[in-house]
Write an enzyme that holds these catalytic residues in place. Structure first.
Site: not given
Ligand code: NAP
Ligand code: GLV
Length: 313
Positions: A276, A228
């Protein structure tokens, strides 16, 4: 059986139909603000706070991804967002492990075979063979030895890389040197030439990719962040790239997604960006897994991917 569905960006129709086909006895509906009719299960990604609060009747909340940090961060900010006692269940693998193996392998080989440097030389029309990296000097450290970290480690050991992992509890994976706990983090990182982050985002792991950790790595090392954005202290990475402590970084996740157009990472010559896509949620695999878990709960069995709320992952 009633199932409510919420995802902020994808089309809900294929999911509602797909779950309905797999569970013909279920009424599946897209949740909209103001819907307080009762439900047995919820399928969510980044749900608004009002969707789940007060829904103590739910038998399970299914998160449509591997990481549950968005929902748990919201719960920390506004306790009560998650109804007490309702199981929170994440996706375990469902096709993500293979995708992570592919991403990690592609990136490791790009740096190990110095293809990133040859790409730059080509732009400058330079014919310039470099000394090849050797496996013996190219230890790879993987932060996180869960479903995804272990899969990546397995793939890399099969190609003769020296691999270490770091987790909360000790591991015993063939060919992988296990380090665990905060006390062993420096030893884990010491001398690693390439670091891959596959940790969950929790209060304990936020900011783990920082100057102190970078200073433990080998000179001119590489960073791959697949966990993350909150794991990375961005200023520390920019400084480490400037000083040469880190030679290059590949980043898939960011604090703010999409990343702002003015962000210095976009144009940094030694930072590679992907939006992502390390491992997508594959709808068919995810629906099979969620339906199998609903059937498990209905039969009184424990679902796969049950989140430990106290641990935060
Ligand atoms: P997982 O199976 O829950 O594994 C998490 C690993 O992290 C475990 O090995 C755990 O240690 C370790 N860990 C957690 N807290 C720690 C701490 N404080 N100190 C040391 N180790 C710690 O999760 P996963 O399925 O592998 O997924 C990992 C993460 O990948 C997700 O949470 C998500 O953030 C990210 N992800 C990214 C993408 C993408 O597209 N980029 C896609 C999917 C997932 P123990 O084994 O000892 O518990
Ligand atoms: C994606 O990042 C996920 O957590 O599934």
């Amino acid at each position: 059986m009633n199932i409510i569905f919420y995802h902020p960006t994808i089309d809900s129709k294929p999911w509602i139909e797909g779950i309905g086909q797999r569970l013909p006895q279920a009424q599946v509906r897209a949740w909209h603000r103001g819907d307080t009719c009762s439900a047995d299960y919820a399928l969510v990604w980044h749900p608004p706070q009002e969707m789940l609060a007060m829904r103590g009747e739910l038998k399970g909340i299914f998160v449509m991804g591997a990481g549950v940090d968005a929902i748990l961060t919201q719960e920390q900010r506004a306790p009560g967002t998650l109804p007490a006692g309702v199981p929170l269940i994440r996706l375990e693998d469902t096709g993500m492990a293979l995708q992570m193996q592919e991403y990690a392998l592609a990136t490791v080989l790009r740096y190990f075979r110095r293809l990133d440097e040859y790409q730059l030389f080509q732009q400058q029309k330079q014919w310039r063979p470099l000394t090849a990296h050797q496996h013996g000097d190219f230890t790879i450290g993987i932060l996180g030895a869960g479903v995804l970290g272990r899969a990546v480690a397995e793939k890399l050991t099969s190609l003769k890389f020296k691999v270490r992992s770091w987790s909360r509890t000790p591991k015993n994976q063939p060919g992988v040197e296990s380090f665990y706990g905060k006390e062993q983090l420096n030893d884990f990182a010491n001398g690693c030439k390439l670091l891959i982050n596959l940790l969950p985002n929790t209060p304990q792991t936020a900011g783990v990719l920082n100057r102190n950790l970078f200073n433990q790595l080998a000179q001119q090392s590489y960073l791959v962040n697949l966990g993350r954005g909150t794991h990375l202290v961005e200023g520390d990475l920019l400084n480490a790239l400037d000083s040469g402590q880190i030679a290059a970084a590949t980043l898939d996740v960011f604090v703010r997604e999409p990343m702002q157009r003015m962000h210095p990472f976009w144009s940094h010559p030694r930072v590679s960006i992907t939006p992502h896509i390390g491992a997508d949620t594959l709808p068919e695999e995810a629906m099979d897994s969620i339906v199998a878990n609903i059937q498990a709960i209905e039969a009184g069995r424990t679902p796969i991917g049950l989140v430990d709320l106290a641990r935060g992952y």
